[in-house]
Design an enzyme around this catalytic site. Structure first.
Site, mmCIF file in Angstrom:
data_model
loop_
_atom_site.group_PDB
_atom_site.id
_atom_site.type_symbol
_atom_site.label_atom_id
_atom_site.label_comp_id
_atom_site.label_asym_id
_atom_site.label_seq_id
_atom_site.Cartn_x
_atom_site.Cartn_y
_atom_site.Cartn_z
ATOM 1 N N GLN A 66 -13.322 -21.646 -9.678
ATOM 2 C CA GLN A 66 -14.381 -23.013 -9.331
ATOM 3 C C GLN A 66 -15.733 -22.630 -10.364
ATOM 4 O OE1 GLN A 66 -14.599 -24.015 -5.086
ATOM 5 N NE2 GLN A 66 -13.904 -22.028 -5.095
ATOM 6 N N ASN A 67 -15.765 -21.360 -10.876
ATOM 7 C CA ASN A 67 -17.042 -20.615 -11.520
ATOM 8 C C ASN A 67 -16.934 -21.416 -12.953
ATOM 9 O OD1 ASN A 67 -17.252 -19.293 -9.177
ATOM 10 N ND2 ASN A 67 -16.614 -17.276 -9.840
ATOM 11 N N ASP B 195 -18.917 -19.961 -15.199
ATOM 12 C CA ASP B 195 -19.808 -18.926 -15.861
ATOM 13 C C ASP B 195 -19.004 -18.237 -16.985
ATOM 14 O OD1 ASP B 195 -18.215 -17.158 -14.491
ATOM 15 O OD2 ASP B 195 -19.733 -16.641 -12.892
ATOM 16 N N HIS C 220 -13.948 -26.412 -12.433
ATOM 17 C CA HIS C 220 -15.319 -27.245 -12.304
ATOM 18 C C HIS C 220 -15.936 -27.148 -13.786
ATOM 19 C CE1 HIS C 220 -15.519 -26.887 -7.692
ATOM 20 N NE2 HIS C 220 -14.660 -27.621 -8.254
ATOM 21 N N CYS D 146 -19.491 -35.428 -24.425
ATOM 22 C CA CYS D 146 -20.224 -36.730 -25.102
ATOM 23 C C CYS D 146 -19.961 -37.611 -23.912
ATOM 24 C CB CYS D 146 -19.748 -37.149 -26.320
ATOM 25 S SG CYS D 146 -20.180 -38.946 -26.654
ATOM 26 N N CYS E 187 -17.994 -40.881 -25.860
ATOM 27 C CA CYS E 187 -16.469 -40.535 -26.435
ATOM 28 C C CYS E 187 -15.802 -39.452 -25.761
ATOM 29 C CB CYS E 187 -16.462 -40.425 -28.014
ATOM 30 S SG CYS E 187 -17.075 -39.273 -28.731
ATOM 31 N N GLY F 38 -14.316 -14.449 -2.786
ATOM 32 C CA GLY F 38 -15.399 -15.054 -3.115
ATOM 33 C C GLY F 38 -15.799 -16.506 -3.204
HETATM 34 C C1 BJW Z 1 -18.921 -12.617 -1.958
HETATM 35 C C2 BJW Z 1 -19.726 -11.916 -2.427
HETATM 36 C C3 BJW Z 1 -18.938 -10.644 -3.067
HETATM 37 C C4 BJW Z 1 -20.888 -13.290 -1.826
HETATM 38 N N1 BJW Z 1 -17.625 -10.527 -3.023
HETATM 39 N N2 BJW Z 1 -17.397 -12.597 -1.874
HETATM 40 C C5 BJW Z 1 -12.761 -33.678 1.552
HETATM 41 C C6 BJW Z 1 -13.313 -33.358 2.530
HETATM 42 C C7 BJW Z 1 -14.768 -33.332 2.372
HETATM 43 C C8 BJW Z 1 -15.429 -33.738 1.155
HETATM 44 C C9 BJW Z 1 -14.895 -33.964 0.035
HETATM 45 C C10 BJW Z 1 -13.236 -33.982 0.420
HETATM 46 N N3 BJW Z 1 -12.824 -34.267 -0.932
HETATM 47 C C11 BJW Z 1 -13.868 -34.376 -1.936
HETATM 48 C C12 BJW Z 1 -14.952 -34.501 -1.281
HETATM 49 C C13 BJW Z 1 -16.445 -34.639 -1.708
HETATM 50 C C14 BJW Z 1 -16.985 -33.272 -2.324
HETATM 51 C C15 BJW Z 1 -17.045 -32.089 -1.655
HETATM 52 O O1 BJW Z 1 -16.051 -31.163 -1.407
HETATM 53 N N4 BJW Z 1 -17.839 -32.029 -0.531
HETATM 54 C C16 BJW Z 1 -18.026 -30.940 0.150
HETATM 55 C C17 BJW Z 1 -19.129 -30.094 -0.054
HETATM 56 C C18 BJW Z 1 -18.330 -31.611 1.757
HETATM 57 N N5 BJW Z 1 -15.803 -33.152 -3.711
HETATM 58 C C19 BJW Z 1 -16.250 -33.648 -4.995
HETATM 59 O O2 BJW Z 1 -17.291 -34.269 -5.057
HETATM 60 C C20 BJW Z 1 -15.346 -33.105 -6.091
HETATM 61 N N6 BJW Z 1 -14.579 -34.216 -6.578
HETATM 62 C C21 BJW Z 1 -13.627 -34.761 -6.081
HETATM 63 O O3 BJW Z 1 -13.138 -34.336 -4.917
HETATM 64 O O4 BJW Z 1 -12.903 -35.822 -6.899
HETATM 65 C C22 BJW Z 1 -11.567 -36.316 -6.236
HETATM 66 C C23 BJW Z 1 -10.647 -35.770 -6.716
HETATM 67 C C24 BJW Z 1 -9.573 -35.215 -5.487
HETATM 68 C C25 BJW Z 1 -8.528 -34.624 -6.283
HETATM 69 C C26 BJW Z 1 -8.149 -34.390 -7.560
HETATM 70 C C27 BJW Z 1 -9.025 -35.058 -8.548
HETATM 71 C C28 BJW Z 1 -10.271 -35.471 -8.218
HETATM 72 C C29 BJW Z 1 -15.956 -32.271 -7.083
HETATM 73 C C30 BJW Z 1 -16.641 -31.130 -6.678
HETATM 74 C C31 BJW Z 1 -17.139 -30.298 -7.634
HETATM 75 C C32 BJW Z 1 -18.295 -29.511 -7.400
HETATM 76 N N7 BJW Z 1 -19.009 -28.645 -8.006
HETATM 77 C C33 BJW Z 1 -19.990 -27.499 -7.832
HETATM 78 C C34 BJW Z 1 -21.078 -27.772 -8.639
HETATM 79 C C35 BJW Z 1 -20.852 -27.602 -10.155
HETATM 80 C C36 BJW Z 1 -22.222 -27.741 -10.594
HETATM 81 C C37 BJW Z 1 -22.743 -26.659 -10.755
HETATM 82 O O5 BJW Z 1 -22.539 -25.678 -11.262
HETATM 83 O O6 BJW Z 1 -24.070 -26.925 -10.439
HETATM 84 O O7 BJW Z 1 -19.211 -26.482 -8.037
HETATM 85 S S1 BJW Z 1 -20.405 -27.471 -6.133
HETATM 86 C C38 BJW Z 1 -20.459 -25.831 -6.213
HETATM 87 O O8 BJW Z 1 -19.617 -25.546 -5.127
HETATM 88 C C39 BJW Z 1 -20.105 -25.273 -7.285
HETATM 89 C C40 BJW Z 1 -19.033 -24.245 -6.978
HETATM 90 O O9 BJW Z 1 -17.833 -24.356 -7.598
HETATM 91 C C41 BJW Z 1 -18.462 -25.142 -5.431
HETATM 92 C C42 BJW Z 1 -17.860 -23.962 -4.685
HETATM 93 O O10 BJW Z 1 -18.757 -22.879 -4.219
HETATM 94 P P1 BJW Z 1 -18.207 -21.477 -4.187
HETATM 95 O O11 BJW Z 1 -17.693 -21.263 -5.434
HETATM 96 O O12 BJW Z 1 -17.413 -21.506 -2.821
HETATM 97 O O13 BJW Z 1 -19.552 -20.846 -3.791
HETATM 98 P P2 BJW Z 1 -20.480 -20.510 -2.513
HETATM 99 O O14 BJW Z 1 -21.751 -20.277 -2.938
HETATM 100 O O15 BJW Z 1 -20.408 -21.679 -1.693
HETATM 101 O O16 BJW Z 1 -19.671 -19.397 -1.578
HETATM 102 C C43 BJW Z 1 -20.048 -18.090 -2.173
HETATM 103 C C44 BJW Z 1 -18.945 -17.277 -1.109
HETATM 104 O O17 BJW Z 1 -18.817 -15.814 -1.843
HETATM 105 C C45 BJW Z 1 -19.734 -17.213 0.074
HETATM 106 O O18 BJW Z 1 -18.434 -17.271 1.014
HETATM 107 C C46 BJW Z 1 -19.699 -15.716 0.230
HETATM 108 O O19 BJW Z 1 -19.712 -15.188 1.466
HETATM 109 C C47 BJW Z 1 -19.165 -14.952 -0.829
HETATM 110 N N8 BJW Z 1 -19.576 -13.730 -1.316
HETATM 111 N N9 BJW Z 1 -21.041 -12.221 -2.360
HETATM 112 C C48 BJW Z 1 -16.652 -11.568 -2.534
HETATM 113 N N10 BJW Z 1 -19.616 -9.600 -3.491
HETATM 114 ZN ZN ZN Z 2 -19.320 -39.172 -28.861
#
Ligand code: BJW
Ligand code: ZN
Length: 226
Positions: free
Chosen positions: A85-86, A88, A103, A111, A114, A172
């Site tokens: 999901q990262n 980076d 992601h 763009c 296009c 993570g």
């Molecule tokens: C450690 C550690 C160490 C710390 N070692 N671990 C179903 C139910 C409810 C809602 C929805 C649903 N389906 C869709 C939705 C809506 C929405 C959603 O999910 N909302 C919820 C939050 C409620 N989803 C969407 O809008 C998505 N689109 C979509 O569903 O389209 C329809 C579709 C469906 C199927 C197929 C195709 C299309 C899009 C979601 C895009 C999210 N994008 C983001 C932001 C990107 C922009 C940016 O970078 O700013 O992506 S959100 C943000 O969260 C980012 C991340 O990739 C994502 C996940 O977060 P992640 O990676 O889990 O990080 P953290 O910070 O939450 O957790 C860190 C963890 O690490 C913690 O647990 C720590 O304990 C741990 N940790 N140190 C190991 N050393």
């Molecule tokens: Zn273009």
């Protein structure tokens, strides 16, 4: 296969979104607001400021032992898919090749008209160029924001792999964002053994066969016997 989230890059110095007891905030806005399709439509310049700020933080970050361990698993197993999901790019920098960045990637722009994609050099901050050289429209970060759909082909490929894998490492991620968090659930339904590596409990903990409550940079090298 593995699904990784922001926690795997925490030991590289990349801030998580929800770690540390709170949600990331930029200029007073929670990231769910600034990283949303609504914000990209109404104030793209602000969205770019937020991403350029993060690109600046990333300039001094490098892959950590957890990224290298997953690259090694791919080399040694020969049949391993990494879904991250990262945005980076640290997995590819560590040598992983079979990676789906569901992601998007912070060093790529797209763009708005296009859909042409261009790589932005990681050290060019703020990003440049700002306009598409084919049609002249605005470029936006090539990232899946809240409320946007994931690339269908990429997610389809990831979910097919989840149906067929034997072992699923969940590393993570808070497992709160969908559809990414559905991948381990799909794998579990199809009989895979699920291992979660996370210092904290998540909604996936209850379906995990094994939970390793350690930072990824310690746990993954230990799993490989390193
Ligand atoms: C450690 C550690 C160490 C710390 N070692 N671990 C179903 C139910 C409810 C809602 C929805 C649903 N389906 C869709 C939705 C809506 C929405 C959603 O999910 N909302 C919820 C939050 C409620 N989803 C969407 O809008 C998505 N689109 C979509 O569903 O389209 C329809 C579709 C469906 C199927 C197929 C195709 C299309 C899009 C979601 C895009 C999210 N994008 C983001 C932001 C990107 C922009 C940016 O970078 O700013 O992506 S959100 C943000 O969260 C980012 C991340 O990739 C994502 C996940 O977060 P992640 O990676 O889990 O990080 P953290 O910070 O939450 O957790 C860190 C963890 O690490 C913690 O647990 C720590 O304990 C741990 N940790 N140190 C190991 N050393
Ligand atoms: Zn273009």
């Amino acid at each position: 296969m593995a699904l990784t989230g922001a926690g795997i890059s925490a030991e590289s110095g990349v801030p998580t979104f929800r770690g540390g007891g709170g949600s990331a905030v930029w200029k007073g806005m929670p990231f769910e607001v600034i990283s949303s399709s609504e914000m990209a439509a109404s104030n793209l310049a602000e969205v770019w400021d937020w991403f350029d700020y993060r690109r600046g933080v990333l300039k001094s970050c490098s892959p950590n032992p957890a990224h290298y361990a997953l690259a090694r698993i791919e080399k040694e197993s020969g049949d391993f898919l990494l879904v991250t999901q990262n945005v980076d790019g640290l997995h590819k920098r560590a040598g992983s090749e079979n990676v789906i960045e569901i992601h998007g990637n912070i060093n790529r722009a797209r763009c708005i008209a296009c859909n042409r994609k261009i790589e932005i050099p990681f050290d060019v901050i703020p990003h440049d160029p700002s306009f598409c050289d084919v049609c002249g429209s605005d470029l936006r970060p090539d990232i899946v924001l809240f409320g946007e759909t994931l690339d269908e082909g990429a997610f389809e490929m990831a979910s097919k792999a989840a149906e067929h894998c034997d072992l699923f490492l969940v590393v993570g991620t808070s497992a709160l964002v969908y559809p990414a968090a559905s991948l381990p659930q799909i794998a579990r339904r199809h009989g895979a053994y699920i291992v979660e590596i996370n210092p904290e409990k998540t909604p996936l903990t209850e379906i995990a066969d094994k939970t390793i409550r350690r930072p990824a940079g310690e746990a993954l090298p230990l799993l490989l016997g390193l």
